[in-house]
Design an enzyme around this catalytic site. Sequence first.
Site, PDB file in Angstrom:
ATOM      1  CG  ASP A 136      -0.233  -0.066   2.542  1.00  0.00           C
ATOM      2  OD1 ASP A 136       1.015  -0.028   2.554  1.00  0.00           O
ATOM      3  OD2 ASP A 136      -0.917  -0.143   3.577  1.00  0.00           O
ATOM      4  CG  HIS A 138       3.655   0.231   4.696  1.00  0.00           C
ATOM      5  ND1 HIS A 138       2.684  -0.709   4.986  1.00  0.00           N
ATOM      6  CD2 HIS A 138       4.803  -0.478   4.627  1.00  0.00           C
ATOM      7  CE1 HIS A 138       3.239  -1.904   5.092  1.00  0.00           C
ATOM      8  NE2 HIS A 138       4.525  -1.790   4.877  1.00  0.00           N
ATOM      9  CD  GLU A 143      -0.010   0.574   6.870  1.00  0.00           C
ATOM     10  OE1 GLU A 143       0.314   0.776   5.686  1.00  0.00           O
ATOM     11  OE2 GLU A 143      -0.139  -0.581   7.331  1.00  0.00           O
TER      12      GLU A 143
HETATM   13  C1  F6R Z   1       9.533  -3.343   8.006  1.00  0.00           C
HETATM   14  C2  F6R Z   1       9.056  -2.195   7.277  1.00  0.00           C
HETATM   15  C3  F6R Z   1       8.040  -2.312   6.194  1.00  0.00           C
HETATM   16  C4  F6R Z   1       8.438  -3.302   5.106  1.00  0.00           C
HETATM   17  C5  F6R Z   1       7.334  -3.435   4.079  1.00  0.00           C
HETATM   18  C6  F6R Z   1       7.675  -4.421   2.988  1.00  0.00           C
HETATM   19  O1  F6R Z   1      10.480  -2.961   8.983  1.00  0.00           O
HETATM   20  O2  F6R Z   1       9.467  -1.133   7.596  1.00  0.00           O
HETATM   21  O3  F6R Z   1       7.842  -1.046   5.625  1.00  0.00           O
HETATM   22  O4  F6R Z   1       9.620  -2.854   4.500  1.00  0.00           O
HETATM   23  O5  F6R Z   1       6.161  -3.843   4.709  1.00  0.00           O
HETATM   24  O6  F6R Z   1       7.747  -5.699   3.543  1.00  0.00           O
HETATM   25  P1  F6R Z   1       8.352  -6.904   2.717  1.00  0.00           P
HETATM   26  O7  F6R Z   1       9.800  -6.590   2.559  1.00  0.00           O
HETATM   27  O8  F6R Z   1       8.160  -8.109   3.594  1.00  0.00           O
HETATM   28  O9  F6R Z   1       7.640  -6.949   1.420  1.00  0.00           O
END
Ligand code: F6R
Length: 262
Positions: A136, A138, A143
Amino acid sequence: MEIIIRENRQVASEAAARVVARIVREKPNAVLGLATGSTPLTLYKELIRLHKEEGLDFSEVSTFNLDEYIGLEKEHPQSYHIFMWENLFSQINIKPENVHIPDGMAVDIPASCAAYEREIVAAGGIDVQVLGIGSDGHIGFNEPTSSFASRTRIKTLTQQTVADNARFFEGNEACVPHHCITMGIGTIMDARMNLMLAFGEGKADGIAATVEGPVTAIMPASILQHHPNAKVFIDEPAATKLQLAEYYRWVYDGKPEWQKDA
Ligand code: F6R
């Protein structure tokens, strides 16, 4: 923004690791901002390799993680404390006292968030912040509609993020905490360099919106367009929706080798 498109996750992560390693070599007490999730795992493996095979020294390095779930003990298998120790810290020579991760069990969470911000400043600020991107948009757990001025605080995860992260909880969405502590977007923007990684076609829309779309709170990562030193390392599948992909490849390929790690 600098967009670095490499053929696959491994090559992109190695290129990103060379940037982090260069910073650590130039500044042995560098302050690293770190992320969890699937995305940075290959980067961390490469940093471990550089430590073991090339002597990359983390003994004076400090780290600050982006986020942590509220309500999970440090020892919980899905806590970001455990994640970081298993996937990086236990395999490099970092001092435990130099590791900082938000405390999801703090009694007074707002006070602990304010203290986290003060600790970052006391450490001299973050030299390089590693970021992934959520489906999304973030960054950290900021978010959509998070304030661009936000600092470390409590956030509620979107249903999309809860569903995405259920894979770390044996696929059981009911086990994913709904609340977290996250560095704010303002905190992330204070880092001297932001280094985003994104791999796979599932990240292609988010990357296109981040890099080429409007800067908008509905796509938090788009704020990186305003950062003076943001690098985005992606693989080919994550690059498929970029209008100027050919230009980004041409720019990077034309650089001398030393400048690629700058
Ligand atoms: C985790 C974080 C999140 C992840 C994001 C992508 O510390 O800050 O922003 O980077 O949710 O997650 P993955 O890498 O599992 O796709």
